[in-house]
Design an enzyme around this catalytic site. Structure first.
Site, PDB file in Angstrom:
ATOM      1  CG  ASP A 103      -2.864  98.715  39.398  1.00 18.01           C
ATOM      2  OD1 ASP A 103      -2.756  98.897  38.505  1.00 18.01           O
ATOM      3  OD2 ASP A 103      -3.210  99.585  40.421  1.00 18.01           O
ATOM      4  CG  ASP A 106      -3.037 104.177  32.836  1.00 23.75           C
ATOM      5  OD1 ASP A 106      -1.561 104.118  32.577  1.00 23.75           O
ATOM      6  OD2 ASP A 106      -3.325 104.749  33.373  1.00 23.75           O
ATOM      7  CG  PHE A 156      -8.126 109.685  38.616  1.00 23.61           C
ATOM      8  CD1 PHE A 156      -7.321 109.272  38.326  1.00 23.61           C
ATOM      9  CD2 PHE A 156      -9.052 109.550  39.335  1.00 23.61           C
ATOM     10  CE1 PHE A 156      -6.290 109.000  39.437  1.00 23.61           C
ATOM     11  CE2 PHE A 156      -7.910 109.781  40.878  1.00 23.61           C
ATOM     12  CZ  PHE A 156      -6.460 109.240  40.404  1.00 23.61           C
ATOM     13  CG  ASP A 163      -2.797 105.214  44.579  1.00 23.26           C
ATOM     14  OD1 ASP A 163      -2.111 105.919  45.582  1.00 23.26           O
ATOM     15  OD2 ASP A 163      -2.627 105.016  43.519  1.00 23.26           O
ATOM     16  NE  ARG A 169      -1.633 101.859  46.851  1.00 27.03           N
ATOM     17  CZ  ARG A 169      -1.415 102.150  45.437  1.00 27.03           C
ATOM     18  NH1 ARG A 169      -2.841 101.316  44.622  1.00 27.03           N
ATOM     19  NH2 ARG A 169      -0.281 103.044  45.735  1.00 27.03           N
TER      20      ARG A 169
END
Length: 181
Positions: A103, A106, A156, A163, A169
Site C-alpha cells: 500500500d 515510506d 499521514f 488505516d 481502510r
C-alpha cells in the site's frame, strides 16, 4: 469527498477514488505488457494493500496469480522500526516472476525485510508495486519500487486500505491529516 474524523483527528480529501482507479488501470497495463504470457505471482502485503492488490490484479490482462503475506511495522501513527512477520507465504516461488504489492513505502524497512526474505527463495524476478511512495522518508536506498501509483510527501494518510488503528481502510478515497495538508 468530505472531511473525516478518526481518533479525534481531522482528515481532508487528498486523492479521489476516480484518480486512484485510473492510475491502477495504468499500472495494470504496464504489468500486462511486461509479463505477457509469463504468469506472474502477485504477493499482497496485508492488510493495507488488499484493496490496491485486488484492483491491480483485476487490471492485469494476462494470466497471473495472487497470494498474501502479513507483515507489521506500525503502531498507531508511527513506525515501530521493527518488522514482524505475522503470516507467511505458502507458495513455492523459486523460478517464478514475483511482484510484491504494497500500500505504501515510506522508510522502506518493511519492504527491505520482505525483499530479502523473498530473494532468498530464488524467484526468477522480483518487482515491487506500491500505491504510494514517500521518497523523502526512505531510509533503505536499496528499496526502489518498480511500479508507483503516486509519489507523495511525508504526510499521514488514511483510506483505500490505509488505516489508523484498523479504521478507515474501507474508504474508497485517500485522506490526509488536516494539520499536515
Amino acid at each position: 469527498m468530505k472531511q473525516k474524523c478518526y481518533k479525534g483527528l481531522n482528515f481532508i480529501p487528498y486523492i479521489g477514488s476516480d484518480r486512484i482507479q485510473a492510475r491502477v488501470r495504468e499500472l495494470g497495463g504496464q504489468i500486462t505488457a511486461r509479463y505477457e504470457g509469463r504468469n506472474p505471482l502477485l504477493i499482497c502485503v496485508l492488510n493495507g494493500a488488499a484493496p490496491f492488490a485486488l484492483d491491480l490484479f483485476r487490471a492485469i490482462d494476462t494470466d497471473a496469480e495472487i497470494s498474501f503475506v502479513r507483515l507489521s511495522s506500525y503502531e498507531g501513527m508511527e513506525s515501530s522500526g521493527k518488522v514482524k512477520q505475522l503470516l507467511g507465504l505458502t507458495e513455492q516461488i523459486e523460478g517464478r516472476d514475483v511482484i510484491v504489492v504494497e500500500d505504501i513505502i515510506d522508510t522502506g524497512r518493511t519492504m527491505h525485510k520482505l525483499l530479502g526474505d523473498l530473494g532468498a527463495m530464488k524467484p526468477a524476478s522480483l518487482a515491487v508495486a506500491t500505491l504510494l511512495f514517500k521518497p523523502d522518508a526512505l531510509q533503505c536506498p536499496d528499496v526502489a519500487p518498480d511500479y508507483v501509483g503516486f509519489e507523495i510527501p511525508v504526510r499521514f494518510i488514511i483510506g483505500y486500505g490505509l488505516d489508523i488503528d484498523g479504521m478507515a481502510r474501507n474508504l474508497p478515497d485517500i485522506y490526509v491529516l488536516a494539520d499536515e495538508a
